[in-house]
Enzyme design. Structure first.
Site, PDB file in Angstrom:
ATOM      1  N   LYS A  35      90.635  50.186  21.512  1.00  0.00           N
ATOM      2  CA  LYS A  35      91.678  49.110  20.852  1.00  0.00           C
ATOM      3  C   LYS A  35      90.714  48.185  20.304  1.00  0.00           C
ATOM      4  CE  LYS A  35      92.536  47.224  25.398  1.00  0.00           C
ATOM      5  NZ  LYS A  35      93.553  47.115  26.505  1.00  0.00           N
ATOM      6  N   ARG A 130     103.591  42.863  33.309  1.00  0.00           N
ATOM      7  CA  ARG A 130     103.337  42.821  31.991  1.00  0.00           C
ATOM      8  C   ARG A 130     104.127  43.839  30.897  1.00  0.00           C
ATOM      9  NH1 ARG A 130      97.471  43.662  29.399  1.00  0.00           N
ATOM     10  NH2 ARG A 130      97.820  45.791  30.119  1.00  0.00           N
ATOM     11  N   TYR A 252      77.290  17.519  16.502  1.00  0.00           N
ATOM     12  CA  TYR A 252      78.541  16.890  16.354  1.00  0.00           C
ATOM     13  C   TYR A 252      78.650  16.485  17.613  1.00  0.00           C
ATOM     14  CZ  TYR A 252      79.520  19.317  11.943  1.00  0.00           C
ATOM     15  OH  TYR A 252      79.383  19.733  10.751  1.00  0.00           O
ATOM     16  N   MET A 300      79.859  25.684  13.193  1.00  0.00           N
ATOM     17  CA  MET A 300      80.491  26.984  12.904  1.00  0.00           C
ATOM     18  C   MET A 300      79.117  27.860  12.501  1.00  0.00           C
ATOM     19  SD  MET A 300      82.704  27.627   9.458  1.00  0.00           S
ATOM     20  CE  MET A 300      84.119  26.553   9.781  1.00  0.00           C
TER      21      MET A 300
HETATM   22  C1  LIG Z   1      92.797  47.808  27.438  1.00  0.00           C
HETATM   23  C2  LIG Z   1      93.450  48.640  28.323  1.00  0.00           C
HETATM   24  C3  LIG Z   1      92.495  49.624  29.125  1.00  0.00           C
HETATM   25  C4  LIG Z   1      91.063  49.488  29.175  1.00  0.00           C
HETATM   26  O1  LIG Z   1      90.698  48.431  30.242  1.00  0.00           O
HETATM   27  P1  LIG Z   1      89.412  48.132  30.503  1.00  0.00           P
HETATM   28  O2  LIG Z   1      89.365  46.894  31.171  1.00  0.00           O
HETATM   29  O3  LIG Z   1      88.661  47.660  29.139  1.00  0.00           O
HETATM   30  O4  LIG Z   1      88.647  49.392  31.163  1.00  0.00           O
HETATM   31  C5  LIG Z   1      93.065  50.680  30.075  1.00  0.00           C
HETATM   32  N1  LIG Z   1      94.568  50.835  29.886  1.00  0.00           N
HETATM   33  C6  LIG Z   1      95.273  50.015  29.309  1.00  0.00           C
HETATM   34  C7  LIG Z   1      96.898  50.017  29.411  1.00  0.00           C
HETATM   35  C8  LIG Z   1      94.882  48.945  28.523  1.00  0.00           C
HETATM   36  O5  LIG Z   1      95.639  48.129  27.817  1.00  0.00           O
END
Ligand SMILES: *Cc1c(COP(=O)(O)O)cnc(C)c1O
Length: 369
Positions: A35, A130, A252, A300
């Site tokens: 992802k 969650r 800055y 930046m």
């Molecule tokens: C992002 C995610 C993972 C991977 O988690 P890591 O900590 O990067 O290994 C696994 N399962 C779900 C549901 C996730 O959202």
């Protein structure tokens, strides 16, 4: 010469880290989590390096379709499932797996008549609060799915909140096991931290993300302990040198004031590239391979490094912001964040350089194989 900042992505490291995940969970199928543009490494680039993975997990339908279009035939899981029923025909057409984490989502699915069976990861909220169905509704949800005509493979899933912390996963495992007992389906539980630290979480599927990119999934595991290799190295060069007299300020807000004569390298990298703006004076950085510190408040397009003790450093000297020789998590903790955010925060203006790309064997080698 182009701007010297690059993100070097090492395919051999990606490949190596996947093999390591596999060796830790040899009886599990490995779903590589790619992802957020593969945590900033590039979706299709990472998928190519991970092409031996048993599956992929992404967030968006667009990413899943891009993987199919690139020829990846493995199971592809949509980690938040779908958001509206109108996505279901495309999901079915591309043979994608969905997470079902919520009652209205389950109702939408059960009301649909997909053109092909849909594989479902039924997610339980075992304590993270969650996403996921409450344990007390889980068995009924599984039964409704199993009675529905559109189901392909059912997989039972949960996600851990404290796999990387002393609290561990036992408290969530107990809830999950109690509510899932007797449901005959494979299980997918472990993120990287659970995979590395908790043998009990290495079930039918594991879902490593961060470790595949070479970042240790918990503070207690140093990257070296696990032989993980950083897959992304962000590097640049010094483009200007400033000599500060004692009492002079830098950048800055004058956020850094020299208490003694200080030699400063100005590096072509700033928050516009994804370097964390909250990295204050003292964030580790490598100049010519030597560890030193950042100074003041970055801007930046540039940041400042202390080269007082590095007389050989000057314009053109190479600088490593993170990666090989400097774990991203060290930089992240100086900036009050985590390596995940650094990796997926690299911006589009940073050119990617790929190394270690496996070349296909020559045709002659294939013919004799
Ligand atoms: C992002 C995610 C993972 C991977 O988690 P890591 O900590 O990067 O290994 C696994 N399962 C779900 C549901 C996730 O959202």
């Amino acid at each position: 010469m182009p701007r010297p900042l690059t993100a070097r992505i090492d395919h051999a490291a990606l490949h190596h880290n996947l093999a390591l995940a596999r060796s830790l969970a040899p009886a599990s199928r490995v779903m590589a989590v790619i992802k957020a543009d593969a945590y900033g490494h590039g979706l299709l680039r990472a998928a190519r390096a991970f092409r031996s993975a048993d599956g992929f997990a992404v967030l968006t339908l667009e990413d899943a379709v891009a993987l199919r279009d690139a020829g990846h035939r493995q199971p592809i899981l949509l980690l938040q499932g779908f958001y509206e029923a109108c996505e279901l025909p495309e999901i079915a057409a591309h043979g994608l797996m969905v997470v079902i984490h919520e009652a209205t989502q389950l109702d939408m699915l059960l009301a649909s008549r997909p053109s092909r069976p849909i594989d479902v990861h039924l997610k339980m909220n075992s304590g993270m609060n969650r996403l996921g169905l409450p344990p007390e509704h889980y068995r009924v949800a599984a039964e409704r799915l199993q009675a529905w005509g559109g189901l392909g493979q059912l997989t039972l899933m949960t996600h851990f909140a404290t796999a990387d912390e002393p609290a561990g996963i036992a408290w969530q495992m107990a809830r999950f096991d109690a509510a899932a007992t007797g449901i005959d389906a494979p299980r997918s539980l472990a993120n990287s931290a659970a995979l590395v630290r908790h043998a009990g979480a290495r079930t039918d599927w594991v879902r490593p993300g961060i470790m595949l990119y070479g970042v240790a999934p918990s503070v207690e595991t140093a990257p070296g302990d696990l032989d993980l290799r950083p897959a992304m190295t962000l590097s640049s060069r010094i483009i200007s040198v400033q000599q500060l007299a004692g009492g002079e300020c830098l950048g800055y807000g004058g956020a850094f004031v020299a208490d003694q004569p200080t030699r400063v390298g100005v590096v072509a990298c700033g928050y516009g590239d994804g370097y964390p703006r909250h990295a204050g004076t003292g964030t580790p950085v490598l100049v010519d391979g030597v560890r030193t510190r950042t100074l003041g408040r970055l801007s930046m397009d540039s940041l400042y490094v202390d080269i007082t003790a590095l007389p050989q450093a000057g314009v053109g000297t190479p600088v490593t912001l993170w990666g090989d020789g400097l774990p991203a998590q060290e930089v992240a903790s100086s900036a009050g964040t985590i390596a995940y955010q650094l990796l997926c925060g690299i911006t589009r203006r940073v050119p990617v350089v790929e190394v270690g790309v496996e070349v296909s064997p020559p045709a002659a080698a294939l013919a004799t194989a």
